[in-house]
Enzyme design. Structure first.
Site, PDB file in Angstrom:
ATOM      1  N   LYS A 385       0.833  -1.214   0.000  1.00  0.00           N
ATOM      2  CA  LYS A 385       0.000   0.000   0.000  1.00  0.00           C
ATOM      3  C   LYS A 385       0.866   1.262   0.000  1.00  0.00           C
ATOM      4  O   LYS A 385       0.579   2.228  -0.716  1.00  0.00           O
ATOM      5  CB  LYS A 385      -0.930   0.016   1.217  1.00  0.00           C
ATOM      6  CG  LYS A 385      -1.996  -1.068   1.210  1.00  0.00           C
ATOM      7  CD  LYS A 385      -3.035  -0.842   2.290  1.00  0.00           C
ATOM      8  CE  LYS A 385      -2.438  -0.785   3.687  1.00  0.00           C
ATOM      9  NZ  LYS A 385      -1.777  -2.033   4.088  1.00  0.00           N
ATOM     10  N   LYS A 420      10.016  -6.933   9.251  1.00  0.00           N
ATOM     11  CA  LYS A 420       9.247  -6.096   8.329  1.00  0.00           C
ATOM     12  C   LYS A 420      10.097  -5.009   7.700  1.00  0.00           C
ATOM     13  O   LYS A 420       9.999  -4.713   6.518  1.00  0.00           O
ATOM     14  CB  LYS A 420       8.056  -5.466   9.050  1.00  0.00           C
ATOM     15  CG  LYS A 420       7.223  -4.554   8.145  1.00  0.00           C
ATOM     16  CD  LYS A 420       6.076  -3.927   8.903  1.00  0.00           C
ATOM     17  CE  LYS A 420       5.253  -3.025   7.979  1.00  0.00           C
ATOM     18  NZ  LYS A 420       6.002  -1.853   7.535  1.00  0.00           N
ATOM     19  N   ALA A 639      -2.909   0.131  13.420  1.00  0.00           N
ATOM     20  CA  ALA A 639      -4.286   0.035  12.935  1.00  0.00           C
ATOM     21  C   ALA A 639      -5.133  -0.960  13.708  1.00  0.00           C
ATOM     22  O   ALA A 639      -6.228  -1.283  13.278  1.00  0.00           O
ATOM     23  CB  ALA A 639      -4.288  -0.324  11.454  1.00  0.00           C
ATOM     24  N   PHE A 670      -3.356  -1.955   7.322  1.00  0.00           N
ATOM     25  CA  PHE A 670      -3.999  -3.258   7.184  1.00  0.00           C
ATOM     26  C   PHE A 670      -4.965  -3.270   5.994  1.00  0.00           C
ATOM     27  O   PHE A 670      -4.842  -2.483   5.070  1.00  0.00           O
ATOM     28  CB  PHE A 670      -4.711  -3.658   8.476  1.00  0.00           C
ATOM     29  CG  PHE A 670      -3.795  -3.823   9.657  1.00  0.00           C
ATOM     30  CD1 PHE A 670      -2.472  -4.195   9.519  1.00  0.00           C
ATOM     31  CD2 PHE A 670      -4.267  -3.583  10.941  1.00  0.00           C
ATOM     32  CE1 PHE A 670      -1.640  -4.346  10.616  1.00  0.00           C
ATOM     33  CE2 PHE A 670      -3.442  -3.735  12.045  1.00  0.00           C
ATOM     34  CZ  PHE A 670      -2.134  -4.112  11.881  1.00  0.00           C
TER      35      PHE A 670
END
Length: 924
Positions: A385, A420, A639, A670
């Site tokens: 995203k 991540k 989130a 998310f």
């Protein structure tokens, strides 16, 4: 005016002397009448112009600051009277006569940065009128036109971009028919001399300049038709050197204090009129400068110079790509997008804070289009995203020449130092410099950590003091006697009012009122406020505090959360102003008292301290993409227990800067079922902003997982099902994409699907996804290759978003805030997640009842659940149905302004408050 000196930036008084009875240009009375008439006309025109500006801008109050370094009350009075007649505000800054040049420059620099001052003039002795001082004045505030920049524009003839010195302007106003005349400037140099020579030559005059002691003065005076003197004529210069009919305009500051050999009759009256003309011209310049200032406050057309991108194949690592690009200096970027110099605070070469004053300046500017990037239910690897967000703005601005801004969250060090990694995007769609973005940035998270832990310390300290001291001792600590006087602070007066004690004198409280005032009676077992650190430190998840002897046996179990999980981060993201942030900080509920009533940060008296710690963090940080387009980085709430969006303030500022036809693109954490739902129901409610388009990010990889593919784990190689063509898996997995499109349509916003293409995706798989997306109600579905191609790879997406933004939107919230808490939870569970019903645990029901009783029942809902499934069970992929959504507990972030139910069972460790995104992503 006798004996007084008028200095107009240069220490010069204008007067007119006519030494002979021979015919001058006009009679003495004519000069007086003409100059007076001209001053009145100039003043009246300036008044009308300013009145017109004020009608268009009712709150306009243009201010001229005049720095003086001598005692000249009559000069001040003249400036004041003319300013009042025109409608201007004048501030006289009177410095001591022995002020140094550095002291004057410091005062100039202070006024340069004062946003309430639009013009700046200097009234100084000649000895202080150095180039250093004159050029210290900002060119845009130089109403007397004496800086080198202004003079350069005057000489080049840039008519609309310079001011004529009021002294020079008055001289020119008095002189007519100069064509072919000889004008001698005696004792005039510097800025005034340059201005006069330029203006006189434009009028056809022949100019010369010299000093009173220059060789050949007699001959020069004899051939001059006009003499403009900048210093007193020495007695050694006889009047016979002047030819009959010569006009003398004297700019000497000491004219009236000296006796001259030529006729001075009626010169004071003439001089007064000429001085009035110069002051009138100063005010005229100030009104013109106000017009300029108003224009500068309006939205400027962007003059953005994008950075060239030359993608390589194979695509290098993110850090290699970032370091290979040379970013623009951030002050250059700021100027390109219309930010004023006093609206940014620069941090190094590539980052700058943007001040909130911009919102006031551009308050009448229409907003641009508002685009949200969300996603389908992701794999643990994420579906890109952030990369899509950055690729989209690079395409819009660098390739389609459309103003656009990306608004992103600041990453936590937890994910950054875990598996991540950072959150700057990837490939050729990144925010640069990557290291600056991912590490520390401008210190906002550190400010949140400091504020959070200050509040935590205040809680434990208050419990300790209340348990060891009497009411009287506590009162003396909280309301001490200072210099013989005891007084309540404003925050203490507010607490008294909340307690129903309407008293302002500390000496009038009764013992019972003192006891109620000083004792919060916090129940330690109800404390929900934890300390935070922005590091994955598993050994701080459960700690014991108070073990030192000085804590007198007050020991309790506590824990550390990740810093971005602090409610203060959510407050930062949802606040709309400094005042609003302070109010929200005060509303933070940290515990209950022993009667079951909430205890807030305001009760602890630390609201002001928290706000001071956050005073810089509230300003968004400006950075840039690989292609030189602007990015705001601000706030970073997760989130799950928060709403997972960047700040409202960043969005609002960006929407003003891009202009009505521009785009602001922001990202929600998310999948759309979590981040997007919270964006609409929480963030849009707080901001009042209405989204134009949703970009829904999907990948073939994630769709195959939802179609029944093998599990995907961070750090593990992908199975062959994900690297080889499998149309059936893709088709089966598109059910999740269809569901997320349906969720978007619940809010009435057009949706464009962005298929983030990987090199292992086949053309048939890509075409299949796009076709199913459009059949399922998407406005369009576009494959994107921005990761490998930069903005060029997202041009079709940008074009689709532009078209979708022109569609009629019927945005609506999912639920009414008037619904009971349990009903709002059920609406989200059934309409968004697809649950059959919800099941509240006894603890959850008890908390709902408590929050409703305490007056928090009308807050929006922020569901804390796994992001790996539409249900509460991460292993259930696709579109689960018929499940009962268990709510194990319900908590509240009252300052941020939402209730957050914990989805799952008590045994589900991932749903504990301290278990955050970093644990799910970084500890695999």
């Amino acid at each position: 005016m006798r004996g007084e000196v008028l200095r107009l930036c240069f220490p010069m008084r204008l007067c007119l002397s006519l030494p002979f009875a021979a015919a001058p240009y006009r009679a003495l009375s004519g000069w007086q009448a003409a100059s007076g008439q001209a001053a009145r006309k100039i003043t009246e025109n300036a008044r009308k112009s300013l009145a017109s500006l004020k009608r268009e801008h009712p709150r306009l109050e243009p201010t001229l600051a005049i720095i003086q370094a001598h005692n000249a009350p009559l000069v001040q009075e003249m400036n004041k009277n003319f300013a009042e007649e025109v409608g201007l505000r004048v501030i006289n800054v009177c410095l001591p006569e022995d002020s140094s040049k550095d002291e004057i420059v410091n005062e100039i620099l202070r006024l340069n940065e004062d946003p309430n001052v639009q013009g700046l003039a200097l009234d100084l002795p000649e000895s202080l009128c150095s180039s250093k001082i004159l050029n210290a004045v900002k060119p845009e505030k130089d109403v007397d036109g004496l800086s080198d920049i202004n003079l350069g524009r005057l000489v080049r003839g840039e008519d609309s971009d310079y001011f004529v010195s009021p002294t020079a302007g008055a001289v020119m106003e008095l002189l007519e028919d100069l064509d072919g005349k000889t004008v001698l400037l005696v004792g005039i140099d510097g800025a005034l001399g340059s201005s006069l020579q330029c203006l006189l030559q434009r009028r056809g005059a022949i100019t010369a300049s010299c000093l009173w002691k220059s060789p050949g003065l007699q001959s020069k005076l004899h051939h001059a038709d006009v003499v403009v003197a900048g210093s007193p004529k020495p007695d050694s210069v006889p009047k016979s050197w002047l030819k009959p009919g010569t006009t003398i305009i004297n700019c000497s500051p000491d004219l009236l204090s000296e006796k001259h050999s030529y006729d001075q009759k009626n010169s004071n009256t003439t001089e007064n009129a000429v001085c009035s003309l110069a002051v009138a011209m100063r005010m005229q310049n100030m009104v013109k400068n106000t017009e300029r200032w108003i224009q500068s406050q309006q939205l400027r057309k962007w003059d953005l110079h994008c950075l060239k991108l030359q993608p390589l194949s194979p695509v290098p690592s993110d850090i290699e790509i970032s370091r290979a690009q040379s970013p623009k200096a951030v002050d250059v970027l700021a100027k390109e997008i219309g930010l004023l110099t006093d609206e940014i605070e620069i941090y190094g070469q590539t980052k700058a804070k943007v001040r909130l004053s911009l919102l006031e300046r551009l308050k009448d500017q229409p907003d641009g289009k508002y685009v949200l990037v969300a996603g389908i239910t992701p794999t643990p690897l994420g579906e890109g995203k952030s990369t899509v967000t950055i690729g989209l703005v690079q395409a819009l601005t660098a390739h389609l020449n459309i103003n656009s801004f990306a608004c992103l969250r600041q990453p936590s060090q937890g994910p950054t130092f875990g598996v991540k990694g950072g959150a700057a995007g990837g490939g050729y769609a990144q925010v640069i410099p990557m290291e600056e973005f991912n590490l520390h940035l401008t210190g906002d998270i550190h400010a949140i950590t400091a504020a959070n832990n200050l509040l935590a310390a205040a809680i434990d300290a208050r419990i300790l003091h209340e348990s060891t001291q009497s009411d009287k001792a506590l009162y003396n600590r909280l309301v001490p006697v200072v210099k013989g006087v005891r007084g309540f602070s404003s925050i203490q007066l507010a607490r008294l009012r909340r307690l129903g004690i309407n008293k302002t004198d500390p000496e009038t409280l009764t013992e019972e009122e003192i006891s109620r005032f000083v004792r919060l009676d916090i129940d330690p077992s109800t404390i929900t406020w934890q300390r935070v650190v922005d590091t994955n430190d598993r050994f701080l998840r459960k700690i014991t505090v108070g073990q030192a002897n000085t804590e007198k046996g007050f020991v309790r179990q506590a824990q550390f959360d990740i810093a971005v999980a602090s409610e203060i981060m959510a407050i930062l993201a949802l606040t709309t102003s400094l005042k609003d942030m302070k109010e929200r900080l005060g509303k933070i509920v940290v515990a209950n008292d022993k009667k079951g009533e909430p205890v807030t940060a305001e009760d602890l008296g630390v609201t002001g301290a928290l706000a001071v710690l956050m005073k810089d963090a509230i300003k968004p940080t400006l950075m840039q993409t690989l292609e030189g387009t602007p990015v705001f980085v601000h706030a970073g709430p997760f989130a799950n227990i928060a709403h997972g969006n960047s700040s409202i303030l960043a969005d609002k500022i960006a929407l003003k800067l891009v202009g009505e036809k521009g785009f602001v693109v922001t990202e929600a954490g998310f999948g759309a079922d979590i981040g997007m739902e919270k964006f609409f129901n929480i963030k849009c409610r707080a901001s009042g902003l209405v989204p134009s388009v949703v970009v829904l990010v999907a990948t073939v990889r994630a769709l195959k997982m939802h179609g029944g593919g093998p599990s995907v784990s961070a750090g593990a190689p992908l199975k062959k099902e994900y690297t080889e063509e499998n149309l059936q898996l893709v088709a089966d997995g598109c059910c999740n994409l269809q569901k997320q499109i349906q969720i978007t349509q619940l809010f009435g916003v057009p949706v464009v699907v962005a298929l983030n293409v990987f090199k292992t995706d086949s053309p048939a798989e890509v075409d299949l996804v796009c076709e199913i997306a459009k059949q399922s109600g998407a406005f369009d579905a576009v494959p994107c290759s921005h990761w490998s191609d930069g903005g060029r790879g997202a041009v079709k997406l940008a074009q689709a978003v532009e078209k979708a933004a022109n569609q009629k939107s019927s945005f609506k919230y999912l639920y009414s805030l008037e619904l009971p808490i349990a009903e709002k939870i059920k609406v989200i569970a059934q309409k968004v997640y697809g649950a059959k019903d919800i099941e509240l645990s006894p603890a959850a029901q008890s908390q709902i009842d408590r929050y409703t009783r305490q007056g928090f029942g009308k807050l929006p809902i922020c569901m804390a659940k796994t992001h790996l499934s539409l249900s509460h069970q991460p292993e259930r992929k696709g579109v689960p149905t018929g499940f009962i959504l268990p709510i194990s507990d319900v908590r509240a972030s009252i300052g941020a302004g939402f209730i957050y139910p914990l989805v799952g069972t008590k045994s589900d460790e991932k749903l504990q408050v301290h278990t955050e995104y970093f644990r799910a992503k970084c500890e695999k």
